[in-house]
Design a protein around this motif. Structure first.
Motif, mmCIF file in Angstrom:
data_model
loop_
_atom_site.group_PDB
_atom_site.id
_atom_site.type_symbol
_atom_site.label_atom_id
_atom_site.label_comp_id
_atom_site.label_asym_id
_atom_site.label_seq_id
_atom_site.Cartn_x
_atom_site.Cartn_y
_atom_site.Cartn_z
ATOM 1 N N ASP A 3 4.463 17.005 -6.040
ATOM 2 C CA ASP A 3 5.758 16.459 -5.651
ATOM 3 C C ASP A 3 5.718 14.933 -5.711
ATOM 4 N N GLY A 4 6.791 14.330 -6.184
ATOM 5 C CA GLY A 4 6.887 12.878 -6.210
ATOM 6 C C GLY A 4 7.227 12.328 -4.843
ATOM 7 N N SER A 5 6.351 12.598 -3.862
ATOM 8 C CA SER A 5 6.586 12.219 -2.465
ATOM 9 C C SER A 5 5.502 11.230 -2.036
ATOM 10 N N PHE A 6 5.938 10.109 -1.461
ATOM 11 C CA PHE A 6 4.968 9.084 -1.076
ATOM 12 C C PHE A 6 5.555 8.200 0.012
ATOM 13 N N ALA A 7 4.667 7.463 0.683
ATOM 14 C CA ALA A 7 5.052 6.533 1.742
ATOM 15 C C ALA A 7 4.557 5.144 1.380
ATOM 16 N N ALA A 48 -2.836 0.993 14.317
ATOM 17 C CA ALA A 48 -1.708 1.706 14.910
ATOM 18 C C ALA A 48 -0.402 0.929 14.802
ATOM 19 N N ALA A 49 -0.483 -0.376 14.523
ATOM 20 C CA ALA A 49 0.732 -1.188 14.385
ATOM 21 C C ALA A 49 1.281 -1.169 12.966
ATOM 22 N N VAL A 50 0.538 -0.581 12.015
ATOM 23 C CA VAL A 50 1.045 -0.466 10.650
ATOM 24 C C VAL A 50 2.222 0.509 10.653
ATOM 25 N N ARG A 51 3.266 0.156 9.937
ATOM 26 C CA ARG A 51 4.482 0.959 9.915
ATOM 27 C C ARG A 51 4.804 1.449 8.501
ATOM 28 N N VAL A 52 5.480 2.559 8.456
ATOM 29 C CA VAL A 52 6.012 3.051 7.185
ATOM 30 C C VAL A 52 7.286 2.273 6.875
ATOM 31 N N ALA A 53 7.313 1.635 5.700
ATOM 32 C CA ALA A 53 8.482 0.867 5.282
ATOM 33 C C ALA A 53 9.468 1.722 4.497
ATOM 34 N N GLU A 54 8.928 2.661 3.688
ATOM 35 C CA GLU A 54 9.779 3.541 2.885
ATOM 36 C C GLU A 54 9.105 4.901 2.763
ATOM 37 N N THR A 55 9.909 5.943 2.684
ATOM 38 C CA THR A 55 9.415 7.281 2.359
ATOM 39 C C THR A 55 10.272 7.852 1.246
ATOM 40 N N TRP A 56 9.597 8.413 0.250
ATOM 41 C CA TRP A 56 10.255 9.033 -0.902
ATOM 42 C C TRP A 56 9.834 10.492 -0.960
ATOM 43 N N ILE A 57 10.797 11.370 -1.198
ATOM 44 C CA ILE A 57 10.532 12.808 -1.373
ATOM 45 C C ILE A 57 11.119 13.239 -2.714
ATOM 46 N N ASP A 58 10.277 13.816 -3.545
ATOM 47 C CA ASP A 58 10.705 14.284 -4.876
ATOM 48 C C ASP A 58 11.387 13.169 -5.662
ATOM 49 N N GLY A 59 10.846 11.963 -5.534
ATOM 50 C CA GLY A 59 11.371 10.844 -6.304
ATOM 51 C C GLY A 59 12.626 10.213 -5.756
ATOM 52 N N GLU A 60 13.080 10.626 -4.565
ATOM 53 C CA GLU A 60 14.269 10.048 -3.947
ATOM 54 C C GLU A 60 13.888 9.374 -2.628
ATOM 55 N N GLN A 61 14.396 8.191 -2.415
ATOM 56 C CA GLN A 61 14.124 7.494 -1.164
ATOM 57 C C GLN A 61 14.910 8.157 -0.036
ATOM 58 N N VAL A 62 14.208 8.640 0.973
ATOM 59 C CA VAL A 62 14.856 9.311 2.096
ATOM 60 C C VAL A 62 14.760 8.488 3.380
ATOM 61 N N THR A 95 0.842 -1.193 0.000
ATOM 62 C CA THR A 95 0.000 0.000 0.000
ATOM 63 C C THR A 95 0.878 1.244 0.000
ATOM 64 N N VAL A 96 0.506 2.201 -0.850
ATOM 65 C CA VAL A 96 1.237 3.457 -0.988
ATOM 66 C C VAL A 96 0.286 4.608 -0.687
ATOM 67 N N LEU A 97 0.773 5.572 0.086
ATOM 68 C CA LEU A 97 0.015 6.776 0.415
ATOM 69 C C LEU A 97 0.755 8.003 -0.107
#
Length: 537
Positions: free
Chosen positions: A492-496, A511-525, A53-55
């Motif tokens: 912006d190409g920003s997503f979680a 509440a136990a769901v976690r963010v696995a990756e965050t991207w800002i402007d197309g770059e994984q941060v 899932t992507v937000l």
């Protein structure tokens, strides 16, 4: 990131509306260029998101990174790890043992006295057990009040003959001597202004670290509501951006009639880091009975505190109008909320596309009041919370009158009525560790239950998609933060990327769901460390 990158095989919540989903998207030169069905790009080289899932990158519309940077050395004293005066003293003693500078204060933040078995606020006598030589100050969870020790009182020159500041109190013992409890902002500032200010480089480093922590929550944009906790916050945040801060930030310095804000330039209002408005704090907080209310608090004659008069609110509004930014008004009590509407509802709005007046917190919202805001000539928006009733249920149980409870944090009502609406954390002015965990607030919005399992107005529950819109597409309507809140062309190409599907997990596991990756402007941060994959507590 420059160039083109296709992402596919995902459940993509676009943030456009409750049913807006896709399965693939393309980012070109840091912005979403195309969003659609993975079948339409089958066979093209793509990043396989593994069906996750992507937000859209999340927005925290009311938080306090400047305050966190200014007090980065403070010990965390939030529930559920600190739930007694004894535990508070122990935590502060541990922190004091780490200090090496002779001028350093012992600082802490986040305690919630309503959870203490001692049934009272800590006092200077308690904190003197931490140190009698070093000044000690610890902020309450609402960040409106605090407690200090005797050394801090002496340094600030506060004695039995010191008058209370306007809109605040030095709490006192039987003989009128100050007992170390500092109720409301002006009282706290009478002591905290003596705390040594961190060096600018330390502040910048703290802001960069805060941005990294926000990214671990999937948060890519924030509104800082009281940004002048740092001197020249625009310069501080922009300097931090030069050193790696990736978060978009709208700054709202506090209004001080004794030190009026300078007029803004066009550059001040533009860019990833910008001045978004000015903030006025009209009243206090419910959890310590300082919110300004029409009827007295239960079993008392107390109506809370009004912190500023009409003249100051109107002066802040005039500055906001003159400078083309928002007015944000902290108003929790029903009397404070009524006053905001009375002052501005018939005025002409001065901004297009976003509300001219933001109301912060907005605890008690009746159906007629919500309709009053919706139909006003002025444009109003609201930043509110579900983490408040989740974390501070004990305080609200004591502070709310029975007839007020159905109108307390009525998120479903607000969702139907006020389009520029956001959920937010108010971190660190919230009585819970990790209050900016968006999934904690989403679960509270869906289940309407407090940390202890108690129901809190279940009729005001909303769906997962609705709650997430209040951190994405709907939240983006509240502030001048640009290019965020949606996975849509031009944004912006920003997503979680989430580790589980928040739309299908049992509601008591949201509440136990976690963010696995965050991207800002197309770059994984941010990428969640492998060792954390099993940590869902």
């Amino acid at each position: 990131m420059r160039g083109s990158q296709l992402f596919s095989n995902a459940r993509v919540f676009t943030g456009t509306d409750e049913t807006g989903f896709a399965s693939a998207f393309r980012i070109v030169d840091g912005r979403f260029d195309w969003v659609g069905d993975a079948a339409d790009v089958a066979g093209e080289p793509a990043v396989d998101l593994g069906g996750r899932t992507v937000l859209p990158g999340l927005i925290d519309s009311h938080t306090h990174p400047a305050l966190m940077a200014a007090t980065a050395v403070a010990a965390e004293c939030f529930p559920p790890s600190v739930v007694s005066i004894t535990g508070l003293v122990d935590r502060l003693r541990e922190h004091a043992a780490t200090l090496t500078s002779a001028s350093a204060w012992v600082l802490g933040r986040g305690f919630d006295d309503t959870k203490f078995p001692e049934g009272r606020m800590p006092t200077a006598a308690d904190l003197d057990a931490v140190s009698t030589e070093r000044p000690v100050l610890v902020w309450r969870c609402d960040a409106h009040s605090a407690v200090c020790n005797s050394a801090a009182l002496r340094l600030a020159g506060i004695t039995a003959t010191t008058p209370d500041p306007p809109g605040a109190r030095f709490e006192r013992g039987p003989a009128g001597e100050p007992n170390g409890v500092l109720t409301e902002i002006a009282a706290v500032e009478a002591v905290s202004r003596f705390i040594p200010v961190p060096e600018r480089e330390e502040q910048r480093a703290s802001l960069v670290a805060i941005g990294e922590e926000l990214a671990s929550r999937g948060i890519v944009a924030v509104c800082d509501l009281l940004s002048n906790r740092l001197h020249d916050p625009l310069d501080a945040f922009r300097s931090a951006a030069d050193q790696g801060l990736r978060t978009r930030v709208a700054l709202y310095p506090g209004w001080d009639p004794s030190a009026p804000l300078a007029e803004l330039t066009e550059d001040d209002r533009e860019g990833r880091i910008r001045i978004g408005g000015v903030k006025v704090v009209l009243d206090g907080a419910y959890s310590n009975r300082t919110a300004w209310v029409a009827e007295p608090y239960p079993e008392s004659c107390d109506h809370g505190l009004r912190l500023v008069d009409d003249e100051d609110v109107l002066a802040a509004g005039a500055w906001a109008r003159r400078n083309g930014v928002q007015l944000a008004v902290h108003a929790m009590g029903d009397r404070a909320l009524d006053r905001v509407a009375s002052l501005f509802e018939h005025e002409e709005p001065w901004l297009d596309g976003i509300p001219s007046v933001r109301i912060e917190h907005a605890t008690i919202i009746s159906e007629p009041y919500a309709e009053r805001l919706r139909s006003a000539r002025m444009t109003f928006g609201i930043a509110t919370h579900t983490v408040f009733f989740f974390a501070e249920y004990d305080g609200y149980e004591l502070a709310l009158r029975a007839e007020q409870v159905p109108d307390a944090y009525p998120i479903a009502r607000l969702y139907r009525t006020i389009e520029p609406l956001a959920l937010s954390s108010d971190r660190p002015a919230t009585a819970w560790s990790g209050a900016d965990d968006v999934m904690l607030s989403v679960e509270a919005a869906v289940r309407r239950q407090a940390y202890n399992g108690a129901d809190f107005v279940p009729a005001e529950a909303i769906s997962v998609a609705q709650a997430l819109l209040l951190y994405t597409g709907r939240a983006a309507l509240l502030s001048p933060l640009e290019g965020v809140g949606r996975i849509a062309p031009g944004y912006d190409g920003s997503f979680a990327v989430l580790d589980r599907d928040v739309f299908s997990v049992p509601t008591d596991e949201i509440a136990a769901v976690r963010v696995a990756e965050t991207w800002i402007d197309g770059e994984q941060v941010y990428r969640r460390p492998p060792e954390d994959e099993e940590d869902r507590t």
